[in-house]
Scaffold this active site. Structure first.
Site, short mmCIF file in Angstrom:
data_model
loop_
_atom_site.label_atom_id
_atom_site.label_comp_id
_atom_site.label_asym_id
_atom_site.label_seq_id
_atom_site.Cartn_x
_atom_site.Cartn_y
_atom_site.Cartn_z
N ASP A 152 20.04 -11.90 9.09
CA ASP A 152 21.26 -11.19 9.47
C ASP A 152 22.45 -12.10 9.75
O ASP A 152 23.46 -11.62 10.29
CB ASP A 152 21.00 -10.31 10.69
CG ASP A 152 20.55 -11.10 11.92
OD1 ASP A 152 20.25 -12.30 11.76
OD2 ASP A 152 20.50 -10.52 13.01
N GLU A 153 22.39 -13.38 9.40
CA GLU A 153 23.54 -14.25 9.66
C GLU A 153 23.67 -15.32 8.58
O GLU A 153 22.68 -15.77 8.00
CB GLU A 153 23.45 -14.90 11.04
CG GLU A 153 22.28 -15.82 11.23
CD GLU A 153 22.32 -16.55 12.56
OE1 GLU A 153 23.40 -17.03 12.96
OE2 GLU A 153 21.25 -16.65 13.21
#
Length: 413
Positions: A152-153
């Site tokens: 998610d990053e």
């Protein structure tokens, strides 16, 4: 008459850190939009979701409740956190649940005391991975120099991308936010700064769906007031030691001389602390990062015993090996260090691994060698977590294939 020649404005290094907002929870809210704005915690097993569908079919026997009907499930049918009993942990929580103090990696039983009215949903890892790939593809279409930092990053180099210099990078950040939302329906937050160190801190300034722009001139006003724990690389032990010396903020840290930090924290770490306190970080955005290992693990709803729960443990063990093998094959890797991880009922963690003579991504081979590792741990105690890991990875095709014909070891479970 001489005409002055104006040189192009030198490009200033601009690095972005992008973090998807409550990613695991947001993925579930795409399927269950009726839960938006409500406290939702993601974690635990899928059994409670299965129970929800069983109650739906019992209450509405005339309805099929397929994937197209998920958005119409009445809220009262969703499982509540207050009814949870088990050893699971929260993967993430919506911002509505975080207001009650619920956070990632928190035990679900503790979370239930803080926010009993929260709805509890399991993680759909297949859907999470699909959307993760989609938002990263969307970014690369706009800004190709991107470093994958997890599901998610990411870090993104804005420096030479059109719009990456305008308003300190805000113009490009807005474009990426809008494009990700159009592609996935999800929001993200970005911090844009001179380097990765400051960008990661900045991405938390205006969550959710925010953009924060930081320049080196903002160091004293925006970065120095932050606690040292906000520096990526300062863990709980280092933070506690800093506190012991009266150092609580990054500004406090910056006031200490390099020799003093080296004396108290070691040559390498002390020098690094001095550099980061002044916002210095020359790390490049790496477009290719090779994984060191791949693993799968699961925490049981109840403690299991290798003898009394042999069949259940055996099925879980086989599934973990198959999942790791699938991850390796899907990503094009093979490995030759195979290991296991156990957490006992007293929370003690043990690991065992062995390096074999050849690379593999075969589930049967992984299970066989992981099973041999299990022979080297105490199986008389109850187990609350089991994991399987494959390390010493190499890209498939970069190592010669080797036949594997070892004798079959005795099965433990």
């Amino acid at each position: 008459m001489l005409t002055a020649v104006t040189s192009p404005t030198a490009r200033i290094r601009r690095i972005a850190h992008l973090d998807m907002d409550a990613f695991f929870a947001s993925v579930e809210l795409l399927r269950y939009p009726q839960l938006k704005g409500l406290p939702v915690v993601i974690g635990g097993g899928r059994r409670r979701e299965d129970d929800m569908f069983a109650r739906l079919r019992e209450t509405y026997p005339e309805r099929e409740w397929t994937g197209e009907d998920l958005a119409h499930i009445p809220i009262e049918f969703f499982p509540l956190l207050e009814h949870y009993v088990g050893r699971g942990v929260a993967t993430t929580a919506t911002y509505a649940a975080r207001q009650f103090g619920v956070g990632s990696a928190m035990g679900l039983m503790k979370a239930a005391k803080l926010c009993p009215q929260a709805i509890l949903l399991p993680v759909d890892f297949d859907e999470v991975r699909r959307i993760s790939r989609l938002f990263k593809h969307t970014i690369r279409e706009i800004a190709p120099v991107m470093e994958d930092r997890g599901v998610d990053e990411v870090y993104i180099d804005f420096t030479d991308v059109p719009g990456g210099q305008r308003e300190g990078g805000r113009v490009l950040a807005r474009l990426i936010q809008k494009s990700i939302f159009q592609a996935t329906g999800l929001t993200c937050s970005l911090g844009v700064a001179p380097n990765k160190l400051i960008a990661k801190m900045a991405s938390e300034f205006q969550k959710p769906n925010g953009i924060s722009i930081v320049h080196m001139d903002d160091l004293q006003t925006l970065i120095w007031p932050l606690p040292c724990r906000k520096i990526n690389g300062v863990g709980p032990k280092a933070d506690a030691k800093l506190h012991g010396h009266g150092i609580h903020t990054i500004g406090d840290l910056a006031q200490r001389e390099r020799p003093w930090l080296v004396e108290h924290f070691g040559k390498s770490y002390g020098a690094w602390l001095h550099e980061v306190s002044w916002g210095r970080d020359e790390r490049a955005v790496q477009t290719e990062s090779e994984p060191v290992s791949m693993s799968r693990e699961t925490t049981f709803d109840r403690d299991l015993h290798a003898v009394r729960d042999r069949a259940e443990l055996g099925a879980i063990f086989t599934q973990l090996c198959e999942q790791v093998a699938d991850d390796l094959q899907r990503k094009g890797y093979v490995g030759k260090t195979i290991g296991v991880k156990l957490r006992y009922d007293n929370f003690q963690i043990v690991t065992r691994d062995s390096t074999i003579a050849h690379f593999t991504s075969d589930a049967t081979s992984i299970r066989r060698h992981a099973g041999l590792c299990l022979k080297r741990v105490d199986l008389t105690r109850r187990i609350r977590l089991l994991g399987v890991r494959v390390g010493s990875l190499a890209k498939l095709g970069e190592v010669p294939p080797e036949p594997e014909r070892p004798p079959e070891p005795a099965q433990l479970f």
